[in-house]
Design a protein around this motif. Structure first.
Motif, short mmCIF file in Angstrom:
data_model
loop_
_atom_site.label_atom_id
_atom_site.label_comp_id
_atom_site.label_asym_id
_atom_site.label_seq_id
_atom_site.Cartn_x
_atom_site.Cartn_y
_atom_site.Cartn_z
N ILE A 196 16.60 14.71 16.98
CA ILE A 196 16.44 13.62 16.01
C ILE A 196 15.05 13.01 16.16
CG2 ILE A 196 17.25 11.32 15.33
CD1 ILE A 196 20.04 12.12 16.27
N THR A 197 14.33 12.91 15.06
CA THR A 197 13.00 12.26 15.07
C THR A 197 13.03 11.11 14.09
OG1 THR A 197 12.15 13.75 13.35
CG2 THR A 197 11.80 14.40 15.66
N LYS A 198 12.32 10.10 14.43
CA LYS A 198 12.25 8.90 13.60
C LYS A 198 10.83 8.75 13.04
CE LYS A 198 15.11 6.02 13.71
NZ LYS A 198 16.28 5.71 12.87
N THR A 199 10.75 8.19 11.86
CA THR A 199 9.44 7.90 11.27
C THR A 199 8.86 6.66 11.96
OG1 THR A 199 10.08 8.81 9.13
CG2 THR A 199 8.19 7.29 9.17
N ILE A 200 7.69 6.83 12.55
CA ILE A 200 7.05 5.75 13.29
C ILE A 200 5.87 5.21 12.48
CG2 ILE A 200 5.89 5.08 15.42
CD1 ILE A 200 8.80 5.89 15.80
N THR A 201 5.87 3.91 12.29
CA THR A 201 4.75 3.27 11.59
C THR A 201 4.20 2.14 12.45
OG1 THR A 201 5.73 3.75 9.43
CG2 THR A 201 4.04 2.04 9.51
N LEU A 202 2.89 2.17 12.69
CA LEU A 202 2.24 1.11 13.47
C LEU A 202 1.53 0.17 12.51
CD1 LEU A 202 0.73 3.12 16.46
CD2 LEU A 202 2.99 2.08 16.24
N THR A 203 1.88 -1.08 12.56
CA THR A 203 1.30 -2.06 11.64
C THR A 203 -0.21 -2.18 11.86
OG1 THR A 203 3.35 -3.32 11.68
CG2 THR A 203 1.37 -4.47 10.89
N GLY A 204 -0.97 -2.00 10.79
CA GLY A 204 -2.42 -2.17 10.85
C GLY A 204 -3.17 -1.00 11.44
N ILE A 205 -2.46 0.12 11.71
CA ILE A 205 -3.11 1.29 12.32
C ILE A 205 -2.91 2.50 11.41
CG2 ILE A 205 -3.25 2.77 14.35
CD1 ILE A 205 -4.00 -0.11 14.89
N SER A 206 -3.98 3.24 11.18
CA SER A 206 -3.89 4.44 10.36
C SER A 206 -3.13 5.53 11.12
CB SER A 206 -5.30 4.94 10.01
OG SER A 206 -5.24 6.23 9.41
N SER A 207 -2.27 6.27 10.42
CA SER A 207 -1.49 7.34 11.05
C SER A 207 -2.38 8.46 11.59
CB SER A 207 -0.49 7.91 10.05
OG SER A 207 -1.16 8.45 8.91
N SER A 208 -3.63 8.51 11.12
CA SER A 208 -4.55 9.55 11.61
C SER A 208 -5.12 9.20 12.98
CB SER A 208 -5.70 9.74 10.62
OG SER A 208 -6.46 8.54 10.49
N ASP A 209 -4.84 7.99 13.47
CA ASP A 209 -5.40 7.54 14.74
C ASP A 209 -4.44 7.66 15.91
OD1 ASP A 209 -7.91 6.89 13.73
OD2 ASP A 209 -7.29 4.87 13.13
N TYR A 210 -3.26 8.25 15.69
CA TYR A 210 -2.32 8.42 16.80
C TYR A 210 -1.39 9.60 16.52
CZ TYR A 210 0.93 5.93 13.70
OH TYR A 210 1.70 5.54 12.63
N THR A 211 -0.75 10.08 17.59
CA THR A 211 0.27 11.13 17.46
C THR A 211 1.58 10.61 18.03
OG1 THR A 211 -0.36 12.09 19.60
CG2 THR A 211 -1.44 12.98 17.64
N VAL A 212 2.68 11.19 17.60
CA VAL A 212 4.01 10.78 18.06
C VAL A 212 4.73 12.01 18.61
CG1 VAL A 212 6.22 9.76 17.43
CG2 VAL A 212 4.11 8.96 16.32
N SER A 213 5.32 11.89 19.79
CA SER A 213 6.11 12.98 20.37
C SER A 213 7.47 12.42 20.83
CB SER A 213 5.37 13.62 21.55
OG SER A 213 5.12 12.66 22.57
N TYR A 214 8.47 13.33 20.98
CA TYR A 214 9.82 12.90 21.29
C TYR A 214 10.35 13.72 22.47
CZ TYR A 214 9.30 11.32 16.46
OH TYR A 214 8.85 10.74 15.31
N SER A 215 11.24 13.10 23.25
CA SER A 215 11.93 13.81 24.34
C SER A 215 13.33 13.21 24.50
CB SER A 215 11.14 13.70 25.66
OG SER A 215 10.99 12.35 26.05
N ASN A 216 14.25 14.02 25.07
CA ASN A 216 15.65 13.58 25.25
C ASN A 216 16.26 13.09 23.94
OD1 ASN A 216 15.38 14.04 28.07
ND2 ASN A 216 14.51 11.98 28.31
#
Length: 199
Positions: free
Chosen positions: A163-183
């Motif tokens: 299961i993966t969730k859509t992550i949104t950081l307020t005030g931060i461009s999605s091109s400036d971070y990556t998201v990974s999942y475990s367990n």
């Protein structure tokens, strides 16, 4: 023939074709074998015109460091205005815009601008400045993400698949971070890891 002539402008301000009132005096008429006693010179005061050009001033331009914001925009502080004639009222704009050579974090990043600071004051029209010509450098520091920038994640029901969730950081461009999942397959507490891209 010795001649001394002085002129006075109608006012001190910059302009072209300004009225100049002349005043002068003559010395004695001399010269070689000429019969100088046969000559008499009379000076008649009259007006002419002339130009007064702007006086160039200098100042100090300093690029300011900033926290990473994903743009190349820079702010340049303007100080130490020099060359204003005593008694004249002239000030200069306190800051102008500029451009970093890169938007990424770093130290001693080159900053450039073509913006000319604005002169202000009663006598500003008699002076001029140009855009900064000195080399300017400044830093872009990392932006610290507060926990409040990460939205709340809701619980999910076991599906047997990751299961993966859509992550949104307020005030931060999605091109400036990556998201990974475990367990994030079996029932229990899943881990979501957000990693900044060097900024």
């Amino acid at each position: 023939l010795n001649i001394t002539i002085t002129g006075t402008y109608n006012n001190k301000n910059v302009g072209t074709g300004k009225t100049v009132t002349l005043a002068g005096s003559f010395g004695s008429v001399t010269g070689g074998n000429a019969k100088t006693s046969n000559y008499n010179v009379t000076y008649v005061n009259e007006e002419t015109t002339g130009d007064i050009t702007k006086k160039a001033l200098t100042y100090t331009a300093t690029a300011n460091s900033k926290v990473y914001d994903g743009t190349t925009s820079a702010t340049i502080s303007i100080t130490n205005l020099t060359g204003v004639i005593t008694g004249d009222t002239v000030t200069i704009q306190s800051s102008i815009s500029g451009t970093f050579a890169t938007s990424s974090k770093g130290t001693d990043i080159k900053v450039t601008t073509t913006v000319v600071p604005t002169l202000r004051g009663t006598d500003a029209g008699n002076y001029s400045v140009t855009a900064p010509t000195n080399e300017m450098k400044a830093n872009i520091t990392s932006k610290v993400l507060p926990e409040s920038a990460i939205g709340t994640l809701t619980n999910e029901t076991y599906t047997g698949s990751a299961i993966t969730k859509t992550i949104t950081l307020t005030g931060i461009s999605s091109s400036d971070y990556t998201v990974s999942y475990s367990n994030n397959i079996n029932a229990g507490t899943a881990t979501v890891t957000i990693t900044g891209k060097n900024n």
